[in-house]
Design an enzyme around this catalytic site. Structure first.
Site: not given
Ligand SMILES: *Cc1c(COP(=O)(O)O)cnc(C)c1O
Length: 802
Positions: A347, A535-536, A541, A643, A647
């Site tokens: 990952h 995101k985190r 990032k 991911t 979305k």
């Molecule tokens: C999809 C998702 C992530 C991953 O987000 P990235 O932008 O791909 O880092 C992290 N936290 C939650 C709650 C998510 O739904």
């Protein structure tokens, strides 16, 4: 009981009275939620039993997905959706004066994960069941999931999460299937009829008690199982240990989720958690297999075990231990079975996230497992020697154990038959750079499986208005075949469709605006562009790039009265790991910037900054459908896939992104004219790291916009914060800006200007937005899981039940 709204109502009222011994008029929202939850679980039961029964009698090959994280979110709504019960419940409850949305909101998120990796595991479970595939999850039942975040005075404060405070209606405790897991102790060697046998003695055992959760497929009869293990003391503490100490240490194993997946956490407790998960899961898998097959010689033909990153990699030596010590197999056969049973997903290439355990921690805690890892390493190094004689350097670099450390990723590659990356570019970087020596030695093991998302949760459930509009426009075939969303391309420029599409987005923006108002007291203009980065929080990032650009826009608005800007609302959501000092500073910076910008009468009509606290799955479901722009601006080569980007796309947001992770494939699917790509490429970044040549101060000195915003971090621009942001300033100028924020600033500002222009042309924007939805089908996790099933696990969908 769900066949009509009348029978549902009657069953609901009866169930509520039986469960709580009170009448409906005295019931609370929680009573009502629990009642409905129990009804749904009972409804699932017969299919769950039937699925298990079928798996047993047909003895079909099963997959077990081992993951230290499952970020499930709420389950009532998604279960109702998958079971086709949403409408009957909604209508029935409405007649009782109950709002189903309100019941759903009373459910706590199951937040047993940090971010992408844990959410991927949850999406995969949904796809496995929905595709009728025999695949089950194995994880840990953390008492406290990822911390709850509060923002106090601009700072992140962490509170312990309490999802089990009220009972969890989705789980069943299976005490009869509890197993024991042993730590510490010694290994005894005994000669039994000329064969050296090993026994783990004086171990400190703890009990692993499974809690099973049903995983229901969408419009199928399949109900798979997510088995979460709870750590509990055995009745009599081993080795005469102090009872209270033993109990505390045991319960700690499933007490907390580690709140970081980007740093290697070198703690004994973490290694204990990993072995606990693996050992309990394997015992269980093997017991079932033996019941069905009698012995373990065909294990790899009947069982596929997948390890989600290296956290469960001890499955390799643990399976070897069972085959060698308990089944008395010889090494060669045990190794063949193990390698052919196990597959591994990588990952990340971030070196700080690659797990390495010091021998002095590993060996005493898991003495027999260490011996086996040592032997695996010996034999592997011997093989390397045969292929590359005298190439000491290569062998040292590839060894599983070197310099006092056990390298978990090396163990994973050597002990599995498949190693996959999670996006095309990530897999290429693994093959050509990070793991190129292993790729050279085992080319056949490496493959790509681009991540995906459960479109049922992230589109049907999160965005029912858009789902309806799509169904009215192109029918319903796309719901099971998301590639058919492409049919929307025929109406992307149709004014009537565009208008309806626009109204759906506006509705979602209004819904998010009320959430923002409720959380922050700030009202935002729903006609402004919603520009979202959720995101985190992590340096790679680059939330900082976004922030510096907003500061630049603010400066320009203040200085240049002729500057006209498309009104924008910048929305952030992010948790920082509690020990990640720098990330917490960025959260404070975002909040300080928000305070400044939102209160300035000169700018507040066109520029707003919102930080939504406690980003998690249920909040995410409200955010994605309302986004116009998706910020995916990681330093190229650093984000394995992402991911969140998928979305957003599926909900019609347009990506502003670097050529990183799955952004590359998003661009390929949607076309260059429907995405905003900027910045350094992965090759450029990796070459800078390799050859040097980057000087952040050059960019600082040569671009007045950069100079100004970077100076503002430390010059009193943010009142009353003193030296608060010095560490950020230093990271950019003193430490030479590891993530190329200043290098990518100008291209980012340029592309953002293009974004503003595009948004001001409403019809063009809608066409782009619709194209994104239409091209998002590839990113369903159904596609991903079908690929895993076919290429790696070799499992087949079950036929229709009954
Ligand atoms: C999809 C998702 C992530 C991953 O987000 P990235 O932008 O791909 O880092 C992290 N936290 C939650 C709650 C998510 O739904």
């Amino acid at each position: 009981m769900f066949s009509s709204k009348e029978s549902f109502k009657a069953a609901f009222l009866e169930k509520l009275e039986m469960m709580y011994g009170k009448s409906f008029k005295d019931s609370t929202v929680r009573d009502q939620y629990n009642t409905l939850g129990h009804m749904v679980r009972e409804y699932i039961s017969s299919r769950w039993i039937a699925t298990n029964e079928r798996n047993r009698t047909e003895n079909t090959k099963q997959t077990y997905y081992l993951s230290i994280e499952f970020l499930l979110g709420r389950l009532l709504g998604s279960n109702l959706l998958n079971l086709d019960l949403l409408q009957v419940c909604k209508d029935g409850l409405e007649e009782l004066g109950i709002n189903l949305d309100e019941l759903e909101e009373s459910e706590a998120d199951a937040g047993l994960g940090n971010g992408g990796l844990g959410r991927l595991a949850a999406c995969f479970l949904d796809s496995l069941a929905s595709l009728n595939l025999p695949g089950h999850g194995c994880g840990i039942r953390y008492k406290h999931g990822l911390f709850d975040q509060k923002i106090v005075d601009g700072y992140q404060v962490e509170l312990p999460e309490q999802w089990l405070r009220h009972d969890n209606v989705w789980e069943l405790r299976r005490h009869d299937q509890a197993v024991e897991v042993g730590f510490w102790g010694q290994v005894e060697a005994v000669n039994v009829n000329g064969r050296l046998e090993f026994r783990h003695v004086n171990a400190e055992t703890i009990m692993a008690v499974p809690y099973d959760m049903p995983v229901v497929g969408y419009q199928t009869d399949t109900v798979n199982t997510l088995r979460l293990w709870n750590a509990e003391p055995v009745p009599f503490p081993p080795n005469n240990k102090n009872v209270l100490v033993y109990k505390r240490e045991t319960e700690a194993v499933s007490e907390f989720l580690y709140p970081d997946d980007t740093h290697d956490e070198g703690k004994i407790l973490r290694l204990k958690q990993q072995y606990f998960l693996v050992s309990a899961s394997l015992r269980n898998i093997i017991r079932l297999h033996k019941e069905r097959n009698g012995n373990l010689h065909n294990l790899h033909e009947k069982i596929a075990i997948h390890i989600n990153d290296t956290h469960p990699v001890l499955a390799i030596p643990e399976l070897m231990r069972i085959l060698l010590d308990e089944e008395k197999m010889d090494w060669e056969e045990a190794w063949h079975i193990t390698v052919h049973t196990i597959s591994y997903t990588n990952h990340t290439t971030l070196s700080e996230a690659l797990e390495k355990w010091p021998i002095h921690i590993f060996q005493p805690l898991l003495p027999r497992i260490f011996m086996i890892v040592d032997e695996i390493n010996e034999r592997f190094c011997k093989n390397l020697w045969d292929t590359y004689p005298y190439d000491w350097k290569r062998i040292e670099e590839m060894a599983i154990i070197a310099h006092g450390l056990v390298k978990m990723a090396h163990l994973a590659i050597v002990g599995s038959h498949s190693v996959n990356g999670v996006a095309h570019i990530h897999t290429e970087i693994l093959k050509q750079r990070e793991m190129h020596l292993f790729h050279e030695f085992y080319p056949e093991k490496f493959n790509n499986k681009t991540n995906g998302i459960a479109h049922r949760r992230w589109l049907f459930k999160a965005n029912p208005q858009l789902t309806n509009l799509i169904c009215r426009t192109i029918g319903t075939d796309w719901m099971k075949q998301p590639n058919e969303l492409r049919a929307l391309l025929t109406v992307k420029d149709d004014p009537a469709f565009q208008e309806e599409f626009y109204r759906v987005k506006q509705g979602n923006k209004e819904r998010l605006a009320s959430r923002i108002y409720q959380q922050t007291g700030i009202s935002v203009d729903t006609h402004s562009l919603f520009d979202v980065q959720v995101k985190r929080l992590h340096a790679y990032k680059r939330q900082l790039l976004n922030v510096l650009h907003i500061m630049y826009l603010y400066n320009r608005l203040k200085e240049d009265t002729g500057f006209v800007m498309q009104p924008r609302t910048f929305i952030f959501g992010a948790k920082a790991s509690p020990g990640y000092y720098y990330a917490k500073k960025i959260i404070k910076l975002i909040n300080e910037l928000a305070a400044k910008v939102n209160h300035d009468p000169q700018t507040k009509d066109v520029l707003r900054v919102i930080f939504l606290e406690n980003y998690r799955v249920s909040l995410a479901e409200e955010i994605f459908p309302a986004a116009d722009v998706s910020e995916q601006i990681s330093t190229a080569s650093k984000e394995a896939s992402g991911t969140g980007n998928m979305k957003f796309m599926m909900n019609g947001a347009i990506t502003v992104g670097t050529m990183d992770g799955a952004n590359v494939e998003i661009r390929q699917e949607v076309g260059d004219e429907n995405i905003f790509i900027f910045g350094l490429t992965a090759d450029e970044v990796l070459n800078y790291y390799k050859n040097g040549g980057y000087r952040s101060t050059d960019y600082y000195h040569h671009d007045w916009r950069i100079r100004k915003v970077v100076n503002q971090l430390v010059s009193g621009f943010f009142a009353d914060v003193g030296a608060e942001f010095e560490a950020i300033y230093d990271s950019l100028l003193i430490q030479n800006d590891e993530y190329f924020v200043l290098r990518d600033f100008a291209p980012y500002a340029d592309i953002q200007e293009q974004v503003g222009k595009a948004y001001s042309d409403k019809r063009r924007w809608l066409s782009m937005s619709i194209s994104n939805v239409a091209s998002s089908g590839f990113f369903t996790s159904d596609r991903t899981i079908a690929q895993y099933a076919q290429d790696i696990w070799r499992i087949e969908p079950a036929g229709v039940l009954r």
